[in-house]
Design an enzyme around this catalytic site. Sequence first.
Site, mmCIF file in Angstrom:
data_model
loop_
_atom_site.group_PDB
_atom_site.id
_atom_site.type_symbol
_atom_site.label_atom_id
_atom_site.label_comp_id
_atom_site.label_asym_id
_atom_site.label_seq_id
_atom_site.Cartn_x
_atom_site.Cartn_y
_atom_site.Cartn_z
ATOM 1 N N HIS A 33 0.836 -1.203 0.000
ATOM 2 C CA HIS A 33 0.000 0.000 0.000
ATOM 3 C C HIS A 33 0.877 1.262 0.000
ATOM 4 O O HIS A 33 0.754 2.123 -0.877
ATOM 5 C CB HIS A 33 -0.919 -0.019 1.229
ATOM 6 C CG HIS A 33 -1.800 1.179 1.355
ATOM 7 N ND1 HIS A 33 -3.108 1.183 0.940
ATOM 8 C CD2 HIS A 33 -1.564 2.436 1.837
ATOM 9 C CE1 HIS A 33 -3.635 2.379 1.164
ATOM 10 N NE2 HIS A 33 -2.724 3.155 1.715
ATOM 11 N N GLU A 34 1.767 1.344 0.967
ATOM 12 C CA GLU A 34 2.623 2.537 1.060
ATOM 13 C C GLU A 34 3.535 2.618 -0.166
ATOM 14 O O GLU A 34 3.836 3.717 -0.646
ATOM 15 C CB GLU A 34 3.446 2.528 2.355
ATOM 16 C CG GLU A 34 2.631 2.494 3.661
ATOM 17 C CD GLU A 34 1.563 3.576 3.782
ATOM 18 O OE1 GLU A 34 1.779 4.687 3.260
ATOM 19 O OE2 GLU A 34 0.499 3.305 4.395
HETATM 20 ZN ZN ZN Z 1 -2.892 5.221 2.074
#
Ligand code: ZN
Length: 499
Positions: free
Chosen positions: A264-265
Amino acid sequence: MDNLAKKLEEFKEYNRKIEYLNSASSVLYWDMRVGIPSKGVAYRGEVLAFLSGETYKLQTSSTMEEYIKYFEGKNLDTINTSMVQRAKKNYNLTKKIPEKRYIEYVELTSNSEIAWQEAKEKSDFSIFKPYLEKIVDFNREFINYWGYEVNKYDTLLDFYEPGITVEKLDKVFTELRSAIVVLLEKIKKSSVSPRTDYFNENFSKVSQESFSKYILEKMGFDFEKGRLDESVHPFTIEFSNKDVRITTNYHEDDFRSALFGTIHEGGHAIYEQAIDDNLKGTLLGSGASMGIHESQSRFYENIIGRSKEFWTYFYIEAQKRFPQFKGVTLEEFYKGINHVEPSLVRIEADELTYSLHIIIRYEIEKALINGEIEVTDLPRIWGEKYKEYLGVEPKNDSEGVLQDTHWAGGSFGYFPSYALGNLYGAQFLNKMLKDIPDSFERIANGDLKFLQAWLKDNIHNYGAVYKPSEIIKKVTGEELTAKYFIEYLNKKYSEIYNI
Ligand code: ZN
């Protein structure tokens, strides 16, 4: 160089000072979240407050006002037009609030974060309530300074997602909510119940970290322009497009948490790393909006990272590194990472129910800002909505209304970005599959670079030059719609749960 060109150069020089201050603040903030000794926090807070005061001065100075006036009505290209609009927006937002009230508000939010923390630990909303009441009053007051056209909440939405309104959100969120609720009912009745026990064996931090880095590299995260560190809550922060940091949190008793957090990051970071160098000094050298940012991180985390094709390639590597998966088939693993279970806590929610957590917060914020409900009603309303949409009810404030820190920091209007990210992401996917029909075959062969290139050409390059609505239109030819995300969810979960 003519006068206009000269003036534009001067203005960019001026803006660079704001960008330098922001970059310096980001480094200090990153360090505060990643490595500061506990007794250093208070002083660091003072330094950060000082720097944000300096930024405030530059954004609202008479010099800034003169620049904005000078450029208004001039014939500028797209980037310069956006630059002036951005500067004007920052100017108006801060300048319209009386300085005294602004300082009081900054103090209030920093104290209220401490109160929120205590309230959450003790699971007692009454500790946080007086602070939240004041924060809501401040926001209502600020909206009066800023003005609004149709709905008061629109003004706050516009901070995070320029151009998004209650009218637009009501439409797409209502569609999305009913589609998810229907699908969830079917899943509850399905006889398929994926195994997930193997995720909770012991996974050493060292091997998780090495696997996370391996996947980040495959995604195209540039380690010469970024790093991966640890913090309690994962986040991404950029000091410039040449230094973008991400963090994750390793749980040795859960394989999924750090891995999907990192993907995600990583999606956020790949975006920031790809922003064009030419945007320096324009105030536009970062992501277009929170929602567009979330569309990139969720695209990687869910649409790609939880797809069967992704794991067709990466599961072989995962099995080599983690003996815990011995005897677990790819099919079982795939279903395991996509297991749906309505829960109380947003950040632990699965891909399907996540948007419901957001819609609940959106409905509450909208009513609160418009004065239709009051802070004292929140724990009750929170419980009612969770019961209605998700079929679960919090037993206490800590796992209910106190779970997120956003309101303590005064961030009203922020939550919808997360769900908008899901919608935008599915719209981008639909277009990408038209441009590159064999995308998922390529992914199944471990190729993620073409994906990064497509996102860069269509979205990343431009930073914040275009508004979210303009990006969606430019890339897909359509307006914001829930249609593609709903189709995507139906297809995916019907297959997994045999519906
Ligand atoms: Zn996010």
